[in-house]
Design a protein around this motif. Sequence first.
Motif, PDB file in Angstrom:
ATOM      1  N   GLU A 115       2.961  -2.082  -6.158  1.00  0.00           N
ATOM      2  CA  GLU A 115       1.540  -1.759  -6.037  1.00  0.00           C
ATOM      3  C   GLU A 115       1.310  -0.352  -5.487  1.00  0.00           C
ATOM      4  O   GLU A 115       0.173   0.105  -5.411  1.00  0.00           O
ATOM      5  CB  GLU A 115       0.845  -2.784  -5.123  1.00  0.00           C
ATOM      6  CG  GLU A 115       0.850  -4.203  -5.676  1.00  0.00           C
ATOM      7  CD  GLU A 115       0.132  -4.288  -7.019  1.00  0.00           C
ATOM      8  OE1 GLU A 115      -1.031  -3.837  -7.092  1.00  0.00           O
ATOM      9  OE2 GLU A 115       0.748  -4.786  -7.979  1.00  0.00           O
ATOM     10  N   ALA A 116       2.360   0.314  -5.074  1.00  0.00           N
ATOM     11  CA  ALA A 116       2.239   1.672  -4.558  1.00  0.00           C
ATOM     12  C   ALA A 116       3.420   2.498  -5.051  1.00  0.00           C
ATOM     13  O   ALA A 116       4.502   1.964  -5.317  1.00  0.00           O
ATOM     14  CB  ALA A 116       2.197   1.674  -3.029  1.00  0.00           C
ATOM     15  N   THR A 138      -1.730   4.446  -5.586  1.00  0.00           N
ATOM     16  CA  THR A 138      -1.878   3.008  -5.370  1.00  0.00           C
ATOM     17  C   THR A 138      -2.559   2.381  -6.575  1.00  0.00           C
ATOM     18  O   THR A 138      -3.408   3.002  -7.220  1.00  0.00           O
ATOM     19  CB  THR A 138      -2.687   2.720  -4.098  1.00  0.00           C
ATOM     20  OG1 THR A 138      -3.937   3.415  -4.169  1.00  0.00           O
ATOM     21  CG2 THR A 138      -1.935   3.165  -2.858  1.00  0.00           C
ATOM     22  N   ARG A 140      -5.179   0.208  -8.134  1.00  0.00           N
ATOM     23  CA  ARG A 140      -6.508  -0.320  -7.845  1.00  0.00           C
ATOM     24  C   ARG A 140      -6.969  -1.112  -9.059  1.00  0.00           C
ATOM     25  O   ARG A 140      -7.419  -0.514 -10.046  1.00  0.00           O
ATOM     26  CB  ARG A 140      -7.485   0.807  -7.523  1.00  0.00           C
ATOM     27  CG  ARG A 140      -7.041   1.767  -6.424  1.00  0.00           C
ATOM     28  CD  ARG A 140      -6.952   1.071  -5.065  1.00  0.00           C
ATOM     29  NE  ARG A 140      -6.450   1.939  -4.012  1.00  0.00           N
ATOM     30  CZ  ARG A 140      -7.214   2.633  -3.158  1.00  0.00           C
ATOM     31  NH1 ARG A 140      -8.523   2.559  -3.253  1.00  0.00           N
ATOM     32  NH2 ARG A 140      -6.658   3.376  -2.226  1.00  0.00           N
ATOM     33  N   TRP A 144      -4.038   3.143 -11.775  1.00  0.00           N
ATOM     34  CA  TRP A 144      -3.378   3.876 -10.699  1.00  0.00           C
ATOM     35  C   TRP A 144      -4.292   5.013 -10.244  1.00  0.00           C
ATOM     36  O   TRP A 144      -4.827   5.759 -11.056  1.00  0.00           O
ATOM     37  CB  TRP A 144      -2.049   4.455 -11.171  1.00  0.00           C
ATOM     38  CG  TRP A 144      -0.956   3.442 -11.291  1.00  0.00           C
ATOM     39  CD1 TRP A 144      -0.579   2.784 -12.426  1.00  0.00           C
ATOM     40  CD2 TRP A 144      -0.126   2.963 -10.242  1.00  0.00           C
ATOM     41  NE1 TRP A 144       0.448   1.915 -12.162  1.00  0.00           N
ATOM     42  CE2 TRP A 144       0.756   2.011 -10.819  1.00  0.00           C
ATOM     43  CE3 TRP A 144      -0.017   3.225  -8.880  1.00  0.00           C
ATOM     44  CZ2 TRP A 144       1.724   1.328 -10.075  1.00  0.00           C
ATOM     45  CZ3 TRP A 144       0.955   2.560  -8.146  1.00  0.00           C
ATOM     46  CH2 TRP A 144       1.800   1.622  -8.734  1.00  0.00           C
ATOM     47  N   SER A 147      -4.053   8.435  -4.054  1.00  0.00           N
ATOM     48  CA  SER A 147      -4.560   8.160  -2.707  1.00  0.00           C
ATOM     49  C   SER A 147      -4.262   9.295  -1.731  1.00  0.00           C
ATOM     50  O   SER A 147      -4.928   9.430  -0.708  1.00  0.00           O
ATOM     51  CB  SER A 147      -3.951   6.861  -2.172  1.00  0.00           C
ATOM     52  OG  SER A 147      -4.401   5.761  -2.936  1.00  0.00           O
TER      53      SER A 147
END
Length: 453
Positions: A115-116, A138, A140, A144, A147
């Motif tokens: 997820e990151a 990240t 969302r 992607w 961030s």
Amino acid sequence: MDRCLRVVLCVVMGLALVSGCAADRREAPRVGASGAGARGEIDRVLDDWHGAATSADYERYFGHMAPDGVFMGTDAAERWSVAEFQAYARPRFESGKAWSFTAHDRHVEFSETGEAAWFDEALATPHLGACRGSGVMTRRGSEWKISHYNLSIPIPNDLASNVVRQIEEHGVKRRGGSAELPVMLMTFNIRYNNAGDAENAWPNRRGMVSGVIERHAPDVVGVQEALHAQLQELLADVPGYASVGVGRDDGAERGEYAPILYRADRLAVLESGNFWFSETPAVPGSKHWGNSITRMCTWARFEDNARPGLSGERAFYVYNVHLDHQSQASRERSVRLLVERISRREHQDPVFVTGDFNAGEANAAVLYMKGTGRGEAEGSLAVFVDSFRQEHPDEKGVGTFNAFKGSVEGDKIDYIFVSPGTAVREAGILRDSIEGRFASDHFPVVARVWFRR
């Protein structure tokens, strides 16, 4: 140039790719079900983000950033939320003018959950040279988002000292010519040219000694044990430096010097002199107090010549000494003479004392420099602070005499003393070596200080 416009140019230009130029890709290991597919999504987002900057597409560009994202530019003040970044960038986007960076050598790694992701990429730029972008993305929902993005200019280690100095000097200018002045100091016993040192004789170390000075680029170097020929060779090896000082045996060229090297492009010598640690300090070669070897001090008053119109406001003194290695009586009498001379100086500018004191931190001569062990009549004399201990009060293993073996045991006998109130921003004992060999039988000591007249 208006600062806001400069900031916008510096930061926003650092984000773009030439239209149609994609980053080199290196596939990431598969992470769960995301693996290579997620890597491809990361590349597409970053490439399109850079492309949006190239085409000045404001909505598309900021659409790739997470609402709570952060952008960091090359200036220390440039840490922006997305809203702050938008406010600075909008005029540039509205102008419709393009900027171009070419990204290559991008690397991407993923978290265990997929997820990151964190990445770094090299950037070739027409204005800032080789840059580096790094950050965090990240997931969302199904997209992607960027961030965190950090734009930086990698600095070769050999240039770092000069760049740090330029940044400090720029800070002074930003504050409107503040009376604060940054100075990088070094004390370095280079060991005299003694053929008996065999593989450690001067001809085999000359390049190492000059290399230490070049790498760390001090503004002022208090040198000990330099013979005339050594000093001339050292000055030839480190262009841009000049020196003051004389041979201790005749006040001219005979015997060891305690010279002060300084950056001639930055500092001007306002006055200088020498005195001998003896009952007759003005007599070259004189020695008393139990020392069989002549001991002396060379001093100079410098002014920062890079600050026109501030004559006298950026002046400081440097006193460089080499005390006796055998006679404690000589060491104690020598520091009393030194402190007395300093206290009677004509101008009340800050003072720095560099030198090989041949005395540990608990020795009475060193304690006297700090104000301990003085009589009532000596209460008004100058007091000094050990710059190294101001920065590293509890450091162990601080021996500075290494006998060409690199040992850190024993006492710290080489010092940079500063006037009270001097801000010590950096201090250290340099243990540079090449294939296990050392430039001298002493480690040089450095201190970067800021002071106010």
